[in-house]
Scaffold this motif. Structure first.
Motif, short mmCIF file in Angstrom:
data_model
loop_
_atom_site.label_atom_id
_atom_site.label_comp_id
_atom_site.label_asym_id
_atom_site.label_seq_id
_atom_site.Cartn_x
_atom_site.Cartn_y
_atom_site.Cartn_z
N ASP A 171 38.90 36.25 33.92
CA ASP A 171 39.56 36.42 35.30
C ASP A 171 40.32 38.21 35.04
OD1 ASP A 171 38.96 34.20 36.48
OD2 ASP A 171 40.88 33.48 36.22
N LEU A 172 41.00 38.22 34.08
CA LEU A 172 41.71 39.44 33.86
C LEU A 172 40.66 40.66 33.64
CD1 LEU A 172 44.01 41.50 33.21
CD2 LEU A 172 43.91 40.74 30.88
N ILE A 173 39.55 40.33 32.84
CA ILE A 173 38.67 41.31 32.64
C ILE A 173 37.83 41.74 33.92
CG2 ILE A 173 36.40 41.90 31.56
CD1 ILE A 173 38.71 41.91 29.51
N GLY A 174 37.58 40.80 34.80
CA GLY A 174 36.96 40.60 36.12
C GLY A 174 37.60 41.83 36.94
N LYS A 175 39.17 41.60 37.06
CA LYS A 175 40.11 42.32 37.76
C LYS A 175 40.03 43.70 37.27
CE LYS A 175 44.78 42.62 39.28
NZ LYS A 175 46.12 41.92 39.35
N VAL A 176 40.02 44.04 35.91
CA VAL A 176 39.97 45.19 35.41
C VAL A 176 38.74 46.15 35.46
CG1 VAL A 176 40.15 46.47 33.29
CG2 VAL A 176 41.63 44.61 33.72
N LEU A 177 37.61 45.62 35.44
CA LEU A 177 36.25 46.10 35.75
C LEU A 177 36.24 46.36 37.12
CD1 LEU A 177 33.77 43.45 34.00
CD2 LEU A 177 34.67 45.83 33.10
N THR A 178 36.85 45.75 38.07
CA THR A 178 36.74 45.83 39.54
C THR A 178 38.02 47.12 39.93
OG1 THR A 178 36.00 43.88 39.99
CG2 THR A 178 37.29 45.06 41.90
N GLU A 179 38.93 47.04 39.33
CA GLU A 179 39.87 48.05 39.77
C GLU A 179 40.01 49.45 39.06
OE1 GLU A 179 43.75 45.88 39.44
OE2 GLU A 179 43.11 44.61 41.34
#
Length: 247
Positions: free
Chosen positions: A88-96
């Motif tokens: 979940d954290l990685i997905g957020k970082v990739l997006t932001e």
């Protein structure tokens, strides 16, 4: 011109600040030619002190949080506790903060780098997901002491070869991650570059390792080929000092 961006993932029991110290040779090679994003794992497993050797190079000497990307539980079954929170954290970082061109991963961070790359390159309906992420496949990986996420239900991640350049650093005397475990993950790549060194579980700080990393990275970071950047570690062909092995 936008600089390439590299996500940097620490090992088990470390954190972003400590990993900056451990990856100082890599950072020296990169210089200001790319943006490095050092990320903290979301799984807190306690606290520890940096070693004396690390404190010499650290800007401040204090207690550091002991973080991980997951906690392996071995009983009747294998379970990577916390991996959902991590993805979940990685997905957020990739997006932001993305897009990211490459990933530097050490030990458990190297294992995570392979998982991320597989999920982006080969989307599936498996149990692991980065969520609703619109991010291109990762272009390259630099891995040290990496290993497979050894949970049977996640074996599908390794069924299709990863068609991307990768540099694998393996210490011949690594007692934390046996070199044979690192060799297994090399086989998941179409054409991995392999740098074996006499040593243990770390990213080598030697000039030879710096030359190998530079030769590999300048395929993706054109500024590393500039004469002023070449002078800091010297120029070489990655195949001259890294053992290239086809999967």
């Amino acid at each position: 011109m936008t600089k390439p961006k590299i996500l940097c993932l620490h090992g088990f029991g470390e954190n972003a600040e400590l990993f900056k110290v451990r990856a100082r040779n890599f950072r020296a090679v990169i210089g200001d030619t790319a943006d490095l994003v050092f990320l903290d794992g979301p799984v807190d497993i306690g606290s520890l002190h940096m070693t004396t050797g690390d404190l010499v190079d650290a800007s401040i000497a204090r207690e550091f949080t002991n973080l991980a990307w997951w906690w392996m539980r071995r009983g009747r079954s294998f379970e990577a506790r916390g991996i959902g929170k991590t993805l979940d954290l990685i997905g957020k970082v990739l997006t932001e903060q993305g897009p990211f061109d490459g990933i530097l991963g050490f030990s458990q961070g190297g294992s995570l780098a392979i998982v991320i790359s597989s999920l982006l390159a080969n989307p599936s309906d498996g149990p692991l997901s980065l969520g609703n992420v619109d991010h291109p496949p990762i272009k390259f990986l630099v891995l040290a002491g990496a290993f497979q996420l050894e949970v049977p239900e996640y074996e599908y991640l390794y069924k299709q070869p990863l068609i991307m350049p990768s540099l694998h650093m393996v210490g011949t005397y690594d007692t934390v991650v046996d070199p044979e475990r690192s060799k297994i993950v090399q086989g998941y790549f179409d054409s991995p570059d392999i740098f074996e060194f006499v040593g243990g579980h770390f990213i080598p700080q030697s000039p030879k390792c710096a030359r190998v990393m530079r030769a590999f990275l300048k395929q993706f970071i054109p500024a590393l080929g500039d004469s002023k950047n070449e002078q800091s570690t010297g120029s070489t062909d990655v195949a001259a000092e890294a053992v290239a092995v086809s999967a």
